[in-house]
Design an enzyme around this catalytic site. Structure first.
Site, PDB file in Angstrom:
ATOM      1  N   GLU A 125       0.848  -1.187   0.000  1.00 44.36           N
ATOM      2  CA  GLU A 125       0.000   0.000   0.000  1.00 44.36           C
ATOM      3  C   GLU A 125       0.887   1.241   0.000  1.00 44.36           C
ATOM      4  OE1 GLU A 125      -3.769   2.045   2.367  1.00 44.36           O
ATOM      5  OE2 GLU A 125      -2.863   0.234   3.172  1.00 44.36           O
ATOM      6  N   GLY A 265       3.300   2.119  10.505  1.00 42.84           N
ATOM      7  CA  GLY A 265       3.111   1.445  11.780  1.00 42.84           C
ATOM      8  C   GLY A 265       2.795  -0.024  11.592  1.00 42.84           C
ATOM      9  N   ALA A 266       1.918  -0.313  10.645  1.00 39.18           N
ATOM     10  CA  ALA A 266       1.512  -1.697  10.380  1.00 39.18           C
ATOM     11  C   ALA A 266       0.711  -1.706   9.089  1.00 39.18           C
ATOM     12  CB  ALA A 266       0.691  -2.255  11.532  1.00 39.18           C
ATOM     13  N   GLU A 268      -2.462  -4.029   6.979  1.00 41.79           N
ATOM     14  CA  GLU A 268      -3.575  -4.964   7.204  1.00 41.79           C
ATOM     15  C   GLU A 268      -3.716  -6.040   6.144  1.00 41.79           C
ATOM     16  OE1 GLU A 268      -5.525  -1.413   4.929  1.00 41.79           O
ATOM     17  OE2 GLU A 268      -3.936  -1.701   6.410  1.00 41.79           O
ATOM     18  N   ASN A 269      -2.671  -6.422   5.456  1.00 39.47           N
ATOM     19  CA  ASN A 269      -2.756  -7.445   4.413  1.00 39.47           C
ATOM     20  C   ASN A 269      -3.640  -8.605   4.867  1.00 39.47           C
ATOM     21  OD1 ASN A 269      -0.398  -6.036   3.144  1.00 39.47           O
ATOM     22  ND2 ASN A 269       0.640  -6.935   4.887  1.00 39.47           N
ATOM     23  N   HIS A 301      -6.621  -2.004  15.287  1.00 38.25           N
ATOM     24  CA  HIS A 301      -6.869  -1.252  14.049  1.00 38.25           C
ATOM     25  C   HIS A 301      -6.642  -2.127  12.824  1.00 38.25           C
ATOM     26  CE1 HIS A 301      -6.879   2.438  11.524  1.00 38.25           C
ATOM     27  NE2 HIS A 301      -6.030   1.738  10.786  1.00 38.25           N
ATOM     28  N   GLU A 302      -5.507  -2.801  12.780  1.00 44.17           N
ATOM     29  CA  GLU A 302      -5.214  -3.612  11.590  1.00 44.17           C
ATOM     30  C   GLU A 302      -6.148  -4.811  11.484  1.00 44.17           C
ATOM     31  OE1 GLU A 302      -3.362  -2.170   9.537  1.00 44.17           O
ATOM     32  OE2 GLU A 302      -2.583  -0.690  10.944  1.00 44.17           O
ATOM     33  N   HIS A 305      -9.513  -3.805  10.062  1.00 46.61           N
ATOM     34  CA  HIS A 305      -9.490  -3.593   8.621  1.00 46.61           C
ATOM     35  C   HIS A 305      -9.976  -4.827   7.850  1.00 46.61           C
ATOM     36  CE1 HIS A 305      -8.068   0.318   7.573  1.00 46.61           C
ATOM     37  NE2 HIS A 305      -6.904   0.226   8.190  1.00 46.61           N
ATOM     38  N   GLU A 324      -9.737   4.175   6.379  1.00 43.28           N
ATOM     39  CA  GLU A 324      -8.890   4.582   7.495  1.00 43.28           C
ATOM     40  C   GLU A 324      -9.650   5.358   8.565  1.00 43.28           C
ATOM     41  OE1 GLU A 324      -6.259   3.265   8.064  1.00 43.28           O
ATOM     42  OE2 GLU A 324      -5.548   2.527   6.124  1.00 43.28           O
TER      43      GLU A 324
END
Length: 875
Positions: A125, A265-266, A268-269, A301-302, A305, A324
């Site tokens: 991303e 930060g991370a 979300e794949n 959060h991830e 997603h 987001e």
């Protein structure tokens, strides 16, 4: 490529793709310098009009192209630096096989496929997949992926991909493979793979429908004992999402991999989240309470997603806030339910004001849904994330919790499997509520923070109380005029003793204690009152606005002591301290001294008697130097702001020294460390009390801090005490810093705290300190975490030194941006963000900042990331 040569992408120009992709089969052979990718993709045309197939690519070596298994000659396609074009593709449906080669070890941009500490990982991303293979790299192309990964087993015993693993095995000569299949269609930006040597922490979650999900947290070998909290946070997130939003996980495995080189930060794949290791690894000895809180929030959060971002993704990158902003709102709600709702709200608003409000008032301001961009990486901003979340919260306030839930349920069911737009999202809530939300949608279209003026008029003779509201939004780049937006104003009323009153207006609608301002002006009228009530406006911060209210200190003191809305109790303290500090800055600039404020100190003495430690700590936390600068607005002199803030902390510490010392002593009984909210609140209050005491009475506070730093059994107390000591010049500070650095010299994440702390010391010698630390053996300029910790902290958390009167701070950061841009443009652009409020500085500093920006702009071959930011900053 310079910004003026980069094409501008505009929302109005969006067109649906000419082709869609039925399936993607990837065969990836991992090797340090010549990783080979064979992408076998089934394309189908959208219409009967067959157009050339134009695929995106970046820094790839093309080996071959085959169409329906027939190799193409170079005359059958065109290739340039960023595209591969099949000029005459077959009608309707065909299979394209593209073989490319790439060099992960040389990929310093950390986008696409790269190596981190010897391990292979990806970040796709927003537009990283085109650095792996030529592809229709846009979010509205969703397809089913099957990925075969092959590597040397000694080098990469762990091979991970999206979805579920369907096959693995050994090959000749010490190689092995694994095949992963993701049955859920996804865009290319959610593709991921990992190959390397990792330690694993296992868990399991059983969904409400009975699916058993195997959970894996993969970390650097030897650090498995630091992954337990991340696993616990993941399990709590999965349960909460089922309970609150009805969202159940949909694969047989969910993996998280922590890597040490990561721009974000991370990520979300689908089924394979890749994290910056600072948001996974935690133990009492290595992580602070803030680290634990961040891990909990970002894990959530991830994971969230999976539905709001993966199952439902964005049609185009202009809709980025759809995934987001909504997911930030969801993770904020999760943390509120797990901890203290009021404290979480205060922390979120602090961050919103410090980051997004500043962005909204400067040259980088843009709408929550931008109208155009040149580099999409530069729009992962506080406006998209934090302001985007505030819009969701406002929507809930406007239509009510029940209708909001109904709208969310409709959105999750109707748009499942779609690449959606803001219009799709809003339509679900219009249908669920039976209301038009066209007016609300203006929030997505206009940049800038609304300023709300509240003017109260009370007629003692008649008992009539008029509350007038008006709104205005300042011009922002490309939007010189603004329309009024709809603003929910949650209201409460207090008597002079602070007790809640129930009042009904004679004029104006106050439904469910919310007044909705729809136009430039509005008002409420109350009658028959003997005494003017005290207004408590924007309870729980019901809208992301700046409030100007003709109230006074006595009313603020009543709110601080008694308001039943805890956010507004905190806000009352902020109102008082802001006035004190602004006055202090004016006095210092005119040659006067900072004057103590005894009545406020007495109010804080009463606050200290409360029982909610985390909330009390928030009230005692004096607004930051950047907060004060934002409130002043322009002609900013960072030195006087620093001195005024120090003066207030000293005066509070002196006035309350006995109370603070008693409070600190009451926490001296040692308990086993726990990261839970109650324990974290106790430590937060102890440390803020220690900071104030050390400012007001260093003879009492500093010895306590030194003992705590030496004897602490957890990083929160140890580093918190060191942070107090670091604010006071002297041999004791240097010895404490040296001892800490030596003790943790082999732990990069702890060293980051040490780098950041020293870069934030508001003293003239700090710039030289930062330059010296860049030669420290633990500092690696190519690692984003190290660079952000040292240079990023100097630029963004030390305004008096970054904005030095001689311009040296600006020039130093500009040189770092230029150097970093050659290897990692994303990180360079993030550091450059520190200049976003440069126009608000006093004239001398403003001139130096402009000179530094012009120096950057004059460089040849700037990345689009940096060129875009610097061009907009100077516009």
């Amino acid at each position: 490529m310079r910004a003026d040569q980069t094409p501008t992408i505009r929302l109005k120009d969006y067109s649906a793709p000419d082709w869609y992709i039925e399936s993607v089969h990837l065969d990836i052979t991992l090797d340090d310098n010549w990783t080979r990718v064979i992408a076998r993709t089934v394309f189908a045309s959208v219409s009967n009009v067959i157009k050339p197939l134009i695929l995106d690519g970046d820094e790839l070596v093309l080996e071959s192209v085959a169409l329906d298994d027939t190799l193409l000659s170079q005359n059958d396609f065109k290739i340039d630096a960023s595209t591969l074009t099949i000029t005459s593709p077959p009608a309707h449906r065909f299979t394209l096989t593209v073989t490319t080669r790439l060099d992960p070890a040389a990929n310093t941009k950390l986008m696409g496929l790269y190596r981190s500490s010897g391990n292979y990982c990806t970040q796709c991303e927003a537009e990283g997949f085109r650095r792996i293979t030529y592809f229709l790299d846009r979010p509205d192309i969703m397809s089913v992926y099957t990925t075969r990964i092959t590597a040397k087993k000694s080098e990469a015993p762990i091979l991970l991909g999206n979805g579920n693993k369907i096959e693995d095995g050994d090959l000749n000569n010490g190689w092995h493979y694994a095949v992963w299949h993701d049955p859920h269609p996804k865009p290319s930006y959610l593709f991921a793979l990992v190959g390397g040597q990792f330690g694993k922490v296992c868990g399991q979650f059983v969904t409400r429908s009975g699916r058993k999900v195997d959970l894996g947290i993969y970390v650097e070998v030897g650090k498995e004992n630091r992954a337990a909290y991340a696993l616990d946070a993941l399990i709590r997130s999965m349960k909460w999402d089922e309970d609150v939003f009805g969202c159940e996980y949909d694969l047989d495995v969910f993996n998280i991999v922590a890597v040490s080189d990561f721009n974000m930060g991370a990520m979300e794949n689908k089924g394979l989240n890749i994290f910056n290791d600072k948001y996974v690894l935690a133990s009492p000895e290595s992580a602070t309470d803030t680290d634990y809180l961040n891990i909990e929030a970002i894990i959530a959060h991830e994971y969230f997603h999976n539905w709001t971002g993966n199952r439902i993704t964005c049609r185009d990158w202009f809709q980025l806030c759809l995934k987001e902003g909504l997911t930030v709102f969801r993770d904020q709600e999760f943390t509120s339910d797990q901890r203290s709702r009021a404290v979480k709200r205060i922390a979120d608003v602090r961050n919103l004001r410090a980051q997004q409000f500043v962005e909204d008032s400067g040259p980088l301001a843009h709408p929550v849904r931008p109208h155009e961009y040149r580099e999409i990486n530069n729009f992962y901003t506080p406006t998209v994330y934090e302001k985007g979340a505030e819009l969701i919260r406002m929507l809930k306030c406007l239509i009510g919790s029940e209708l909001f839930k109904k709208g969310m349920d409709l959105y999750l069911s109707r748009c499942d499997g779609m690449a959606a737009t803001i219009e799709d999202f809003i339509a679900c809530f219009e249908e669920a509520s039976g209301q038009s939300l066209a007016h609300f949608s203006k929030w997505y279209q206009q940049a800038g923070t609304p300023h709300i003026t509240i003017h109260e008029i009370f007629e003692e003779e008649t008992g009539q109380w008029i509350i007038k509201f008006s709104q205005s939004i300042a011009p922002t780049p490309g939007q010189p005029t603004k329309e009024p937006v709809i603003i929910p104003i949650a209201l409460g009323f207090l008597d002079r003793e602070g007790q809640d009153l129930k009042l009904s207006p004679r004029v104006g609608d106050l439904s469910h204690d919310v007044y909705v301002l729809k136009d430039h002006e509005g008002h409420l009228v109350f009658e028959g009152l003997k005494v003017k009530p005290i207004l408590s406006a924007f309870r729980a911060f019901s809208a992301p606005v700046v409030v100007h209210h003709n109230t006074n200190e006595s009313e603020n003191l009543v709110r601080l002591a008694h308001d039943s809305d805890l956010f507004n109790r905190w806000q009352a303290a902020q109102n008082i301290t802001t006035i004190i500090l602004k006055t202090g800055v004016e006095n210092l600039r005119s040659g006067k001294s900072f004057m103590p404020h005894p009545s406020f100190a007495e109010a804080l003495r009463s606050v200290l008697r409360g029982h909610d430690h985390a909330f009390i700590a928030q009230i005692l936390a004096i607004p930051s130097e950047s907060d004060i600068a934002r409130e002043i607005g322009n002609d900013i002199d960072p030195d006087t702001i620093r001195d005024a803030r120090l003066g207030l902390r000293k005066s509070i510490g002196e006035a309350l020294s006995s109370d603070l010392e008693t409070l600190i002593a009451s926490f001296s009984t040692r308990e086993s460390y726990s990261p839970d909210a109650k324990s974290a609140g106790r430590r937060a209050l102890q440390l803020i009390a220690l900071d104030l005491l050390s400012c007001g009475r260093p003879d009492i506070g500093l010895p306590i801090a030194e003992r705590l730093c030496h004897n602490a059994d957890n990083m929160t107390d140890r580093f918190g005490a060191l942070s107090v000591i670091a604010q006071h010049r002297g041999a004791a500070r240097e010895a404490a810093l040296e001892n800490f650095g030596r003790r943790f010299e082999s732990d990069p994440l702890i060293l980051d705290k040490w780098f950041s702390l020293q870069a934030s010391i508001p003293e003239r010698e700090t710039l030289d300190r930062v330059k010296k630390l860049m030669s420290h053996k633990g500092f690696l300029k190519s690692n984003p975490n190290r660079l952000r910790a040292l240079v990023g902290s100097f630029a963004m958390a030390n305004p008096s030194q970054f904005h030095r009167a001689d311009g040296a701070g600006h020039q130093f950061v500009a040189d770092i941006v230029i150097e970093t841009d050659r290897s990692n443009p994303q990180v360079a652009a993030r550091i450059l963000d520190a200049f976003k409020s440069w126009r608000s500085l006093e004239s001398k500093r403003r001139a130096f900042a402009k000179k530094a920006l012009e120096h950057i702009a004059a460089q040849e071959n700037l990345s689009t990331d940096v060129a875009d930011i610097v061009t907009r900053s100077l516009a």
